[in-house]
Design a protein around this motif. Structure first.
Motif, PDB file in Angstrom:
ATOM      1  N   ASP A 159      29.432 -60.581  31.583  1.00 46.91           N
ATOM      2  CA  ASP A 159      30.846 -60.302  31.868  1.00 46.91           C
ATOM      3  C   ASP A 159      31.071 -59.052  32.725  1.00 46.91           C
ATOM      4  N   PHE A 160      30.000 -58.322  33.051  1.00 46.91           N
ATOM      5  CA  PHE A 160      30.202 -57.062  33.780  1.00 46.91           C
ATOM      6  C   PHE A 160      31.020 -57.226  35.068  1.00 46.91           C
ATOM      7  N   PRO A 161      30.658 -58.190  35.930  1.00 47.31           N
ATOM      8  CA  PRO A 161      31.389 -58.270  37.204  1.00 47.31           C
ATOM      9  C   PRO A 161      32.881 -58.563  37.029  1.00 47.31           C
ATOM     10  N   VAL A 162      33.217 -59.325  35.987  1.00 49.55           N
ATOM     11  CA  VAL A 162      34.641 -59.668  35.759  1.00 49.55           C
ATOM     12  C   VAL A 162      35.421 -58.394  35.435  1.00 49.55           C
ATOM     13  N   VAL A 163      34.820 -57.553  34.602  1.00 52.23           N
ATOM     14  CA  VAL A 163      35.522 -56.327  34.208  1.00 52.23           C
ATOM     15  C   VAL A 163      35.585 -55.357  35.398  1.00 52.23           C
ATOM     16  N   LEU A 164      34.469 -55.241  36.131  1.00 51.82           N
ATOM     17  CA  LEU A 164      34.475 -54.340  37.298  1.00 51.82           C
ATOM     18  C   LEU A 164      35.543 -54.794  38.301  1.00 51.82           C
ATOM     19  N   ARG A 165      35.616 -56.104  38.511  1.00 54.23           N
ATOM     20  CA  ARG A 165      36.615 -56.640  39.451  1.00 54.23           C
ATOM     21  C   ARG A 165      38.030 -56.303  38.978  1.00 54.23           C
ATOM     22  N   LEU A 186      21.820 -51.961  43.865  1.00 61.38           N
ATOM     23  CA  LEU A 186      22.176 -51.065  44.965  1.00 61.38           C
ATOM     24  C   LEU A 186      22.233 -51.806  46.295  1.00 61.38           C
ATOM     25  N   THR A 187      21.410 -52.832  46.403  1.00 61.33           N
ATOM     26  CA  THR A 187      21.351 -53.555  47.681  1.00 61.33           C
ATOM     27  C   THR A 187      21.602 -55.058  47.526  1.00 61.33           C
ATOM     28  N   GLY A 188      21.488 -55.574  46.297  1.00 59.57           N
ATOM     29  CA  GLY A 188      21.663 -57.017  46.089  1.00 59.57           C
ATOM     30  C   GLY A 188      22.391 -57.276  44.784  1.00 59.57           C
ATOM     31  N   LEU A 235      25.902 -48.353  38.363  1.00 59.73           N
ATOM     32  CA  LEU A 235      25.392 -48.127  39.727  1.00 59.73           C
ATOM     33  C   LEU A 235      25.975 -49.175  40.672  1.00 59.73           C
ATOM     34  N   GLN A 236      26.407 -50.282  40.103  1.00 61.20           N
ATOM     35  CA  GLN A 236      27.029 -51.327  40.921  1.00 61.20           C
ATOM     36  C   GLN A 236      28.314 -50.844  41.578  1.00 61.20           C
ATOM     37  N   ALA A 237      28.901 -49.799  41.000  1.00 65.34           N
ATOM     38  CA  ALA A 237      30.160 -49.278  41.542  1.00 65.34           C
ATOM     39  C   ALA A 237      29.977 -48.663  42.923  1.00 65.34           C
TER      40      ALA A 237
END
Ligand SMILES: Cc1cc2nc3c(=O)[nH]c(=O)nc-3n(C[C@H](O)[C@H](O)[C@H](O)COP(=O)(O)O)c2cc1C
Length: 276
Positions: free
Chosen positions: A66-72, A57-59, A103-105
């Motif tokens: 692989d989560f960030p690659v898919v979110l991106r 939520l803050t960091g 929650l990163q969204a």
């Protein structure tokens, strides 16, 4: 008609060239202007279980996978097709495994909110889909994307989705819905608050909307179904609500840290136990 250059297909099936992948390709092929289609097979991705630390939520999330690659990829696409098969009357777990990290969204509401998306659930047994389509829709809604269309496609063997007319005509309809500037309104009764079509009956007439959490009543007046739903007290459906919900979660994390010692004391008698 909305112009679309980059389309992302999210495939929530472990099967290569299975019905979900075929539906994604069939929908993409029916979109005017031939957008560039990129695909992700979620089941093949290294997406680890959320640790419930709320650090994202803050960091940064402590997982490196692989989560960030898919979110991106979702953030950078102009539109998204999400397809997953029914497994044991639910949605294939690869979708929820990704969404659990969602929650990163909340830090990317501007890049996600309102992006057009369509939902497909494939099912091998007629009426066997259970809550599979609800799971795909929930994936879309929880990330803040805009649900433009949805369908269950009956397809037993890999290939059936495009061998049969049903899958091909569904793909045409969903492709048109994805580029339509109109808001999606499902046929028949839907939640007046969010247009969701999944409800829990609570008692004789009370209803709970599984898509937005609104509650209300159901009645039949002059032979016509009438659904009255009040928005939930705590909603994160609208863009501003989604941003506020992210802030509220950060506050909750602070509150937990303040109460941590007291809670530790309260659960002491429950420590230990046998686990397999
Ligand atoms: C483990 C497993 C469970 C399944 N459960 C269901 C089910 O509950 N209901 C249903 O209609 N089909 C069920 N199916 C069939 C698939 O949903 C169907 O074949 C679908 O088209 C597969 O899509 P895919 O080729 O993209 O994987 C199941 C298939 C598997 C492998």
């Amino acid at each position: 008609m909305t112009e679309m250059k980059n389309l992302l297909g999210i495939i929530g099936s472990p099967r290569k060239m299975g019905n979900c992948e075929l539906m994604v390709k069939e929908i993409a092929a029916a979109i005017p202007g031939s957008p560039k289609l990129s695909m992700v097979r979620l089941a093949e991705k290294d997406i680890r279980p959320c640790k419930a630390c709320y650090r994202c939520l803050t960091g940064d999330c402590p997982h490196q996978d692989d989560f960030p690659v898919v979110l991106r990829a979702i953030m950078e696409a102009d539109a998204v097709v999400v397809a997953a098969p029914a497994y044991l009357r639910g949605t294939h777990s690869s979708l929820q495994r990704f969404l659990d990290r969602g929650l990163q969204a909340y830090r990317h509401v501007d890049s996600l909110y309102g992006k057009p998306a369509v939902a497909v659930a494939t099912a091998g047994v007629r009426d066997g889909e259970g809550s599979a389509l609800l799971g795909v829709e929930n994936f879309i809604r929880q990330l803040g994307l805009s649900l433009k269309g949805r369908a269950v496609v009956h397809a037993t063997f890999p290939g059936d989705a495009i061998v049969f007319e049903e899958g091909r005509s569904t793909a045409l309809l969903l492709a048109a819905a994805l580029v339509s500037p109109e808001d999606y309104v499902p046929e028949g009764v839907s939640c007046p608050e969010c247009k969701g079509t999944y409800f829990e009956f609570r008692g004789r007439t009370a209803m709970y909307c599984l898509s937005c959490g609104g509650t209300g009543t159901f009645s039949v007046i002059n032979g016509k179904a009438r659904l009255e739903i009040d928005p939930p007290a705590h909603s994160w459906r609208k863009k501003e609500d989604m941003a506020l919900h992210g802030k509220w979660l950060i506050g909750q994390r602070g509150e937990f840290l303040r109460q941590r010692e007291r809670l530790k004391e309260a659960v002491k008698p429950y420590l230990g136990g046998e686990f397999i």
